[in-house]
Write a protein that holds these residues in place. Structure first.
Motif, PDB file in Angstrom:
ATOM      1  N   GLY A 107       0.849  -1.183   0.000  1.00 21.75           N
ATOM      2  CA  GLY A 107       0.000   0.000   0.000  1.00 21.75           C
ATOM      3  C   GLY A 107       0.886   1.234   0.000  1.00 21.75           C
ATOM      4  O   GLY A 107       2.091   1.145   0.245  1.00 21.75           O
ATOM      5  N   PHE A 108       0.275   2.388  -0.242  1.00 26.73           N
ATOM      6  CA  PHE A 108       1.051   3.612  -0.385  1.00 26.73           C
ATOM      7  C   PHE A 108       0.473   4.755   0.439  1.00 26.73           C
ATOM      8  O   PHE A 108      -0.742   4.948   0.489  1.00 26.73           O
ATOM      9  CB  PHE A 108       1.099   4.055  -1.846  1.00 26.73           C
ATOM     10  N   VAL A 109       1.379   5.514   1.049  1.00 34.38           N
ATOM     11  CA  VAL A 109       1.060   6.792   1.653  1.00 34.38           C
ATOM     12  C   VAL A 109       1.929   7.792   0.904  1.00 34.38           C
ATOM     13  O   VAL A 109       3.151   7.767   1.015  1.00 34.38           O
ATOM     14  CB  VAL A 109       1.375   6.827   3.160  1.00 34.38           C
ATOM     15  N   ALA A 110       1.277   8.626   0.095  1.00 35.58           N
ATOM     16  CA  ALA A 110       2.005   9.575  -0.735  1.00 35.58           C
ATOM     17  C   ALA A 110       1.666  10.992  -0.308  1.00 35.58           C
ATOM     18  O   ALA A 110       0.545  11.283   0.107  1.00 35.58           O
ATOM     19  CB  ALA A 110       1.660   9.367  -2.201  1.00 35.58           C
ATOM     20  N   TYR A 111       2.655  11.848  -0.425  1.00 34.09           N
ATOM     21  CA  TYR A 111       2.444  13.241  -0.059  1.00 34.09           C
ATOM     22  C   TYR A 111       3.124  14.142  -1.068  1.00 34.09           C
ATOM     23  O   TYR A 111       4.075  13.749  -1.747  1.00 34.09           O
ATOM     24  CB  TYR A 111       2.942  13.526   1.360  1.00 34.09           C
ATOM     25  N   GLY A 112       2.580  15.328  -1.173  1.00 33.10           N
ATOM     26  CA  GLY A 112       3.126  16.309  -2.096  1.00 33.10           C
ATOM     27  C   GLY A 112       2.318  17.581  -2.003  1.00 33.10           C
ATOM     28  O   GLY A 112       1.560  17.779  -1.068  1.00 33.10           O
ATOM     29  N   HIS A 113       2.480  18.403  -2.994  1.00 30.89           N
ATOM     30  CA  HIS A 113       1.769  19.672  -3.047  1.00 30.89           C
ATOM     31  C   HIS A 113       0.886  19.660  -4.282  1.00 30.89           C
ATOM     32  O   HIS A 113       1.352  19.385  -5.380  1.00 30.89           O
ATOM     33  CB  HIS A 113       2.758  20.839  -3.117  1.00 30.89           C
ATOM     34  N   GLY A 114      -0.377  19.901  -4.100  1.00 32.25           N
ATOM     35  CA  GLY A 114      -1.302  19.934  -5.223  1.00 32.25           C
ATOM     36  C   GLY A 114      -1.959  18.589  -5.474  1.00 32.25           C
ATOM     37  O   GLY A 114      -3.114  18.392  -5.148  1.00 32.25           O
ATOM     38  N   SER A 115      -1.221  17.651  -6.029  1.00 29.98           N
ATOM     39  CA  SER A 115      -1.813  16.356  -6.391  1.00 29.98           C
ATOM     40  C   SER A 115      -1.927  15.419  -5.197  1.00 29.98           C
ATOM     41  O   SER A 115      -2.610  14.394  -5.284  1.00 29.98           O
ATOM     42  CB  SER A 115      -0.981  15.676  -7.472  1.00 29.98           C
ATOM     43  N   GLY A 116      -1.259  15.716  -4.109  1.00 35.62           N
ATOM     44  CA  GLY A 116      -1.309  14.839  -2.938  1.00 35.62           C
ATOM     45  C   GLY A 116      -0.672  13.481  -3.185  1.00 35.62           C
ATOM     46  O   GLY A 116      -0.978  12.522  -2.508  1.00 35.62           O
ATOM     47  N   GLY A 117       0.192  13.411  -4.185  1.00 39.60           N
ATOM     48  CA  GLY A 117       0.898  12.159  -4.435  1.00 39.60           C
ATOM     49  C   GLY A 117       0.198  11.188  -5.363  1.00 39.60           C
ATOM     50  O   GLY A 117       0.603  10.041  -5.468  1.00 39.60           O
TER      51      GLY A 117
END
Length: 183
Positions: A107-117
């Protein structure tokens, strides 16, 4: 069939100084450790000196990393989105293991700015499928500019993902024990 806790390796995919990955992983691990059906191992790529080029001999750090991957029943990758994909450190680590990933859920926990990963998860789905992993549907996307990691949405998403990892982790652990996986 075994109901022993599913061993989940939470892999922190960024090695960048000042990364948010450690805080995001702590949040997820604190949720996972509240459960008695999961056993969590935090695998921080910053703790391993993985060579930038592939050597003829396996280094102690490569052996340690692949040993942790092999010992896990399931995985959660905590990763930032860099230019709509994942960090080179994560790709390098993924490529150092092969058989150790097979027939296990991720599974994935993604983070970023805008798209949220969202984009990084799509790239990782392709890579993980090629490695014969089962990508669970549940995921956590965090927009670090917009949201609160403690909000209901991310917490619900994390619980759903962990439930799916447990189900697949048990099913695939039993299947691997019953017969070797054919790649």
């Amino acid at each position: 069939m075994s109901d022993a806790p599913v061993r989940v390796a939470v892999i922190i995919g960024s090695t960048r100084e000042g990364r948010a990955g450690e805080a995001v992983a702590r949040w997820l691990v604190s949720r996972a450790r509240r459960r008695d059906d999961l056993e969590v191992d935090v695998v921080d790529l910053a703790d391993f000196d993985l060579p930038a080029r592939y050597l003829c001999a396996v280094t102690p750090d490569v052996a340690a990393f692949t040993g942790r991957v092999d010992a896990a029943d399931a995985f959660v990758v905590v990763t930032p989105e860099y230019n709509h994909s994942f960090p080179a450190s994560l790709k390098q680590a993924i490529d150092y293991a092969y058989d150790e990933w097979q027939a296990k859920p991720i599974g994935f926990v993604a983070y970023g700015h805008g798209s949220g990963g969202l984009y990084v998860i799509e790239h990782l789905r392709t890579v993980c499928t090629e490695l014969h992993m089962v990508v669970v549907r549940g995921r956590v996307n965090l927009d670090l500019l917009d949201g609160d990691i403690e909000a209901d949405g991310p917490a619900r998403d994390a619980e759903a993902m962990l439930d799916q990892l447990r189900w697949w982790g048990l099913a695939l652990r039993d299947a691997r024990a019953a017969r070797p996986y054919v790649s």
